[in-house]
Motif scaffolding. Structure first.
Motif, PDB file in Angstrom:
ATOM      1  N   ALA A 216      81.872  -4.556  31.949  1.00 36.22           N
ATOM      2  CA  ALA A 216      82.598  -3.300  31.756  1.00 36.22           C
ATOM      3  C   ALA A 216      81.724  -2.265  31.056  1.00 36.22           C
ATOM      4  CB  ALA A 216      83.876  -3.550  30.956  1.00 36.22           C
ATOM      5  N   LYS A 217      81.047  -2.697  29.993  1.00 36.79           N
ATOM      6  CA  LYS A 217      80.177  -1.782  29.248  1.00 36.79           C
ATOM      7  C   LYS A 217      79.161  -1.130  30.166  1.00 36.79           C
ATOM      8  CE  LYS A 217      78.086  -4.101  26.137  1.00 36.79           C
ATOM      9  NZ  LYS A 217      77.551  -4.895  24.982  1.00 36.79           N
ATOM     10  N   GLU A 218      78.505  -1.950  30.964  1.00 37.71           N
ATOM     11  CA  GLU A 218      77.458  -1.416  31.835  1.00 37.71           C
ATOM     12  C   GLU A 218      78.020  -0.461  32.880  1.00 37.71           C
ATOM     13  OE1 GLU A 218      75.105  -4.627  33.376  1.00 37.71           O
ATOM     14  OE2 GLU A 218      74.536  -5.291  31.366  1.00 37.71           O
ATOM     15  N   LEU A 219      79.164  -0.846  33.441  1.00 38.05           N
ATOM     16  CA  LEU A 219      79.739  -0.003  34.494  1.00 38.05           C
ATOM     17  C   LEU A 219      80.297   1.294  33.928  1.00 38.05           C
ATOM     18  CD1 LEU A 219      81.325  -2.849  36.598  1.00 38.05           C
ATOM     19  CD2 LEU A 219      79.593  -1.236  37.373  1.00 38.05           C
ATOM     20  N   PHE A 220      81.051   1.206  32.839  1.00 34.79           N
ATOM     21  CA  PHE A 220      81.591   2.432  32.236  1.00 34.79           C
ATOM     22  C   PHE A 220      80.461   3.395  31.892  1.00 34.79           C
ATOM     23  CE2 PHE A 220      85.556   0.019  30.602  1.00 34.79           C
ATOM     24  CZ  PHE A 220      86.340   0.527  31.619  1.00 34.79           C
TER      25      PHE A 220
ATOM     26  N   LYS B 208      74.046   0.500  22.935  1.00 34.18           N
ATOM     27  CA  LYS B 208      73.720   1.661  23.785  1.00 34.18           C
ATOM     28  C   LYS B 208      74.851   2.123  24.677  1.00 34.18           C
ATOM     29  CE  LYS B 208      69.371   0.036  25.207  1.00 34.18           C
ATOM     30  NZ  LYS B 208      68.147   0.122  26.024  1.00 34.18           N
ATOM     31  N   GLU B 209      75.295   1.202  25.532  1.00 37.46           N
ATOM     32  CA  GLU B 209      76.248   1.585  26.573  1.00 37.46           C
ATOM     33  C   GLU B 209      77.512   2.170  25.963  1.00 37.46           C
ATOM     34  OE1 GLU B 209      74.945  -1.463  26.401  1.00 37.46           O
ATOM     35  OE2 GLU B 209      73.594  -1.570  28.135  1.00 37.46           O
ATOM     36  N   ILE B 210      78.023   1.493  24.927  1.00 39.98           N
ATOM     37  CA  ILE B 210      79.267   2.004  24.332  1.00 39.98           C
ATOM     38  C   ILE B 210      78.992   3.304  23.594  1.00 39.98           C
ATOM     39  CG2 ILE B 210      81.329   1.368  23.061  1.00 39.98           C
ATOM     40  CD1 ILE B 210      80.481  -1.474  23.146  1.00 39.98           C
ATOM     41  N   ALA B 211      77.807   3.428  23.023  1.00 43.98           N
ATOM     42  CA  ALA B 211      77.476   4.675  22.328  1.00 43.98           C
ATOM     43  C   ALA B 211      77.492   5.842  23.307  1.00 43.98           C
ATOM     44  CB  ALA B 211      76.115   4.556  21.654  1.00 43.98           C
ATOM     45  N   ILE B 212      76.930   5.605  24.499  1.00 38.41           N
ATOM     46  CA  ILE B 212      76.944   6.657  25.518  1.00 38.41           C
ATOM     47  C   ILE B 212      78.385   7.003  25.899  1.00 38.41           C
ATOM     48  CG2 ILE B 212      76.416   7.108  27.957  1.00 38.41           C
ATOM     49  CD1 ILE B 212      73.795   5.488  27.484  1.00 38.41           C
ATOM     50  N   ILE B 213      79.172   5.964  26.113  1.00 41.28           N
ATOM     51  CA  ILE B 213      80.570   6.196  26.454  1.00 41.28           C
ATOM     52  C   ILE B 213      81.262   6.967  25.336  1.00 41.28           C
ATOM     53  CG2 ILE B 213      82.784   5.062  26.896  1.00 41.28           C
ATOM     54  CD1 ILE B 213      81.110   2.608  27.914  1.00 41.28           C
ATOM     55  N   PHE B 214      81.060   6.491  24.104  1.00 43.21           N
ATOM     56  CA  PHE B 214      81.750   7.093  22.964  1.00 43.21           C
ATOM     57  C   PHE B 214      81.336   8.541  22.755  1.00 43.21           C
ATOM     58  CE2 PHE B 214      82.278   8.168  18.532  1.00 43.21           C
ATOM     59  CZ  PHE B 214      83.518   7.648  18.212  1.00 43.21           C
ATOM     60  N   PHE B 215      80.048   8.795  22.662  1.00 44.87           N
ATOM     61  CA  PHE B 215      79.584  10.136  22.295  1.00 44.87           C
ATOM     62  C   PHE B 215      79.549  11.122  23.461  1.00 44.87           C
ATOM     63  CE2 PHE B 215      78.041   7.693  18.683  1.00 44.87           C
ATOM     64  CZ  PHE B 215      78.281   8.546  17.624  1.00 44.87           C
ATOM     65  N   HIS B 216      79.547  10.646  24.687  1.00 45.12           N
ATOM     66  CA  HIS B 216      79.374  11.584  25.802  1.00 45.12           C
ATOM     67  C   HIS B 216      80.469  11.562  26.862  1.00 45.12           C
ATOM     68  CE1 HIS B 216      75.521  13.391  24.778  1.00 45.12           C
ATOM     69  NE2 HIS B 216      75.199  12.230  24.262  1.00 45.12           N
ATOM     70  N   TYR B 217      81.188  10.456  26.971  1.00 46.83           N
ATOM     71  CA  TYR B 217      82.162  10.405  28.063  1.00 46.83           C
ATOM     72  C   TYR B 217      83.598  10.545  27.588  1.00 46.83           C
ATOM     73  CZ  TYR B 217      78.419   8.385  31.018  1.00 46.83           C
ATOM     74  OH  TYR B 217      77.277   8.155  31.731  1.00 46.83           O
ATOM     75  N   LEU B 218      83.873   9.972  26.421  1.00 43.94           N
ATOM     76  CA  LEU B 218      85.255   9.807  25.968  1.00 43.94           C
ATOM     77  C   LEU B 218      86.060  11.106  25.991  1.00 43.94           C
ATOM     78  CD1 LEU B 218      87.376   7.950  24.808  1.00 43.94           C
ATOM     79  CD2 LEU B 218      86.288   8.125  22.566  1.00 43.94           C
ATOM     80  N   LEU B 219      85.422  12.177  25.540  1.00 38.08           N
ATOM     81  CA  LEU B 219      86.119  13.461  25.390  1.00 38.08           C
ATOM     82  C   LEU B 219      86.708  13.974  26.701  1.00 38.08           C
ATOM     83  CD1 LEU B 219      86.821  15.810  23.555  1.00 38.08           C
ATOM     84  CD2 LEU B 219      84.503  16.668  23.815  1.00 38.08           C
ATOM     85  N   GLY B 220      86.063  13.700  27.801  1.00 41.36           N
ATOM     86  CA  GLY B 220      86.492  14.332  29.042  1.00 41.36           C
ATOM     87  C   GLY B 220      87.374  13.496  29.951  1.00 41.36           C
ATOM     88  N   ILE B 221      87.790  12.322  29.476  1.00 44.60           N
ATOM     89  CA  ILE B 221      88.516  11.441  30.382  1.00 44.60           C
ATOM     90  C   ILE B 221      89.956  11.885  30.616  1.00 44.60           C
ATOM     91  CG2 ILE B 221      89.399   9.092  30.695  1.00 44.60           C
ATOM     92  CD1 ILE B 221      86.832   8.110  29.333  1.00 44.60           C
ATOM     93  N   ASN B 222      90.705  12.014  29.527  1.00 44.10           N
ATOM     94  CA  ASN B 222      92.081  12.541  29.638  1.00 44.10           C
ATOM     95  C   ASN B 222      92.547  13.000  28.260  1.00 44.10           C
ATOM     96  OD1 ASN B 222      93.079  10.289  28.195  1.00 44.10           O
ATOM     97  ND2 ASN B 222      93.252   9.103  30.085  1.00 44.10           N
TER      98      ASN B 222
ATOM     99  N   TYR C 146      73.081  16.116  16.050  1.00 50.46           N
ATOM    100  CA  TYR C 146      71.714  15.643  16.277  1.00 50.46           C
ATOM    101  C   TYR C 146      71.711  14.230  16.890  1.00 50.46           C
ATOM    102  CZ  TYR C 146      67.284  13.461  15.210  1.00 50.46           C
ATOM    103  OH  TYR C 146      66.120  12.749  15.311  1.00 50.46           O
ATOM    104  N   ILE C 147      72.551  13.359  16.324  1.00 49.81           N
ATOM    105  CA  ILE C 147      72.650  11.978  16.830  1.00 49.81           C
ATOM    106  C   ILE C 147      73.082  11.979  18.293  1.00 49.81           C
ATOM    107  CG2 ILE C 147      74.034   9.840  16.689  1.00 49.81           C
ATOM    108  CD1 ILE C 147      72.142   9.938  14.438  1.00 49.81           C
ATOM    109  N   ARG C 148      74.065  12.802  18.560  1.00 51.79           N
ATOM    110  CA  ARG C 148      74.575  12.899  19.929  1.00 51.79           C
ATOM    111  C   ARG C 148      73.470  13.300  20.906  1.00 51.79           C
ATOM    112  NH1 ARG C 148      76.060  15.773  23.270  1.00 51.79           N
ATOM    113  NH2 ARG C 148      77.692  15.237  24.777  1.00 51.79           N
ATOM    114  N   GLN C 149      72.702  14.304  20.498  1.00 49.92           N
ATOM    115  CA  GLN C 149      71.600  14.786  21.333  1.00 49.92           C
ATOM    116  C   GLN C 149      70.546  13.685  21.528  1.00 49.92           C
ATOM    117  OE1 GLN C 149      72.309  17.594  22.502  1.00 49.92           O
ATOM    118  NE2 GLN C 149      70.472  18.575  23.307  1.00 49.92           N
ATOM    119  N   LEU C 150      70.298  12.923  20.444  1.00 48.97           N
ATOM    120  CA  LEU C 150      69.339  11.820  20.497  1.00 48.97           C
ATOM    121  C   LEU C 150      69.787  10.777  21.521  1.00 48.97           C
ATOM    122  CD1 LEU C 150      66.833  11.470  18.582  1.00 48.97           C
ATOM    123  CD2 LEU C 150      68.164   9.712  17.380  1.00 48.97           C
ATOM    124  N   ILE C 151      71.071  10.460  21.514  1.00 48.22           N
ATOM    125  CA  ILE C 151      71.609   9.470  22.462  1.00 48.22           C
ATOM    126  C   ILE C 151      71.408   9.964  23.896  1.00 48.22           C
ATOM    127  CG2 ILE C 151      73.733   8.384  23.302  1.00 48.22           C
ATOM    128  CD1 ILE C 151      74.719   8.478  20.346  1.00 48.22           C
TER     129      ILE C 151
END
Lengths: 184, 184, 184, 184
Positions: free
Chosen positions: D11-15, D94-108, D149-154
């Motif tokens: 799931a982590k990898e796919l999300f 990594k994978e969850i960090a990407i999901i958390f910091f970059h994807y979560l906001l736009g889902i619903n 800054y952290i977000r940009q680093l990710i």
DNA sequence: CATGAATGAGTTTTCATTCAT
DNA sequence: AATGAATGAAAACTCATTCAT
């Protein structure tokens, strides 16, 4: 009967009664007694199922003909047996035969090309079989006439009158006399 | 050319290329160069236009045949002239002939019944014409074979090869020799 | 307002509130007060409309930046004016800016690639502009920081607090002091 | 590896590759090598699994920060160590960090609120930690900048370039020099 | 624990037809 | 006569979830 077979059976009957476009996936699944989504477990799309039906019949008809390619019977015996096998296969797959020989051409351009291709495959194989007994130009004309005759038989005996296999063979016997008169 | 004729011309070409369902009203009006709404000034519906095309060709073919009902020529001459007139009419209305003889049956149940009705009208009239020269049972079989032959001719010469009227008549002449051999 | 504009307005608001996938075409047309089919008169698909919004904002932001490429002001003045123009454009297209900078990346792989491409276009152009005043390696780091800063501003001031353009410029002024301290 | 862990890993990898909506439960179970129904032995729903991933990372990041609340190191040392721990945790997830910091906001909308809540938790805790060394208003601005800054680093190092932990720490060291210059 | 066939509500999209101009 | 924007019902297809085995 398996779920997939139930769907195929329902589809065959509906396509042959109502045509391709007027048969909705919802009609098929209702007749098959399964849910809408179940359809897509077994077939990628309505088109996919339709082509599967067509291709299966076409393959069987080709196989039926191929068996006669090396037969050494007399022309009349060979043709008679060949056509009896052919219409038996067609009788056993009435609905798809109707779809194949009478509906496929008019559905859309893609299917039109498939029809032209498949009917020409059948006709060419038939021509090759009778080439041993007739000059190649005549074999072409005769194979063409035979396909046309079969098509007419399907229309009159299966689509309109729904006659039995016995009656079909009977007619074939009578008509072959006339046909043989004309080509020999 | 009148607006109505432009629509009919466009429709004929599209129906005969793509089939009934795959031809959208929007395709027709675009090809005719008129607006979407204009279509409905001249036709109640897409079906209405389609049936108008079919019925017009059918009426003409019936009229062509009727002229021969009282002709007193010899059988072979009568049949030859009749078929030449018949295929001339078909040639002059190629697109609708393709639709009528090859597409109509598979569209939906309503059109299927119309096809069965109209093709049987043609066949019965033809049978009546040749009944004077043949016993009634044979006249039925022969009229059936002739319709099947015409249908095959449309497929091979108009739909696939798009041959000229001259070539069509030439073929007819050759094929009639074979046909006459078989029925006399 | 034109029908198309009403659809665009509704879509912008819904996408920025609920995200791409949770915004149904039915939501958009309901909010726009038009019928379902009307949507497809103006847009090929939901994706088509979405990308049109994204591309329009991206083009405008690029144009805003390009004007500064040949400006000969001092570094600090140029950056200040440039960022003011930039956030004014963003403010005037709040909803799409939120979609672009915060939602686009997580929708699907296709949109992820579009985001990476477009954000890198902006960043590179910004880097080119400040390259005249900073060594190229630094210009890259700084342009990166600026994009990150803008993104954070959109999140805090537009998405969460919905502040006015004046308040936005005020913040920008304050923050620029800190930023300039760090890069000079 | 346990069945549950295999599902979580897949799931982590796919999300993180395809986003939430474009990752189907069927994708996850296929990648995990288990049956469709097995998923629901371990998770109430797709959303349930997704939130479990998010909440786990969030809890760990909060715990990482909390350890520094009572540390009495100098500001610069404390921040440096804290951020190194922070990005190590992020790198290991990594994978969850990407999901958390970059994807979560736009889902619903639901996930948007969760994102706003959780990111604000992190930011407030960070602000509390640096409040001892900076006035409260500045601590807020700085904690905000650090999260940005952290977000940009990710985005740059993990999502686009997939750099190693060593490279990440190296960058952090360089960038901190600049950041410290600006806030002191 | 594990399976995987089956479900059906929900979504996008199409297109014949209408009607105000 | 002619237009073309707008309609909305209807269709194909998707996919999270369930449940009997």
């Amino acid at each position: 009967m398996s779920t997939k077979d139930r769907i195929i059976l329902a589809a065959k009957e509906l396509f042959s009664t109502k045509g391709y476009h007027e048969t909705k996936v919802s009609d098929i699944v209702e007749k098959a007694g399964v849910a809408q989504g179940t359809f897509y477990l077994y077939f990628k799309s309505k088109e996919d199922l339709f082509l599967e039906l067509i291709k299966t019949l076409h393959r069987r008809l080709m196989e039926d003909l191929e068996k006669y390619y090396h037969k050494e019977d007399s022309f009349e015996v060979k043709i008679k047996n060949l056509l009896e096998d052919f219409i038996t296969e067609i009788y056993n797959n009435k609905e798809i035969a109707i779809i194949f020989f009478h509906y496929l051409l008019g559905i859309n351009e893609e299917f039109k090309n498939i029809y032209i291709q498949k009917i020409s495959d059948l006709q060419k194989l038939l021509a090759k079989i009778i080439e041993k007994d007739l000059p190649s130009q005549d074999s072409f004309v005769v194979s063409n006439l035979i396909i046309g005759y079969i098509r007419q038989l399907i229309f009159n005996c299966l689509l309109i009158k729904n006659e039995s296999l016995e009656r079909l063979k009977e007619r074939l016997g009578q008509d072959l006399c006339i046909i043989f008169k004309s080509i020999k």
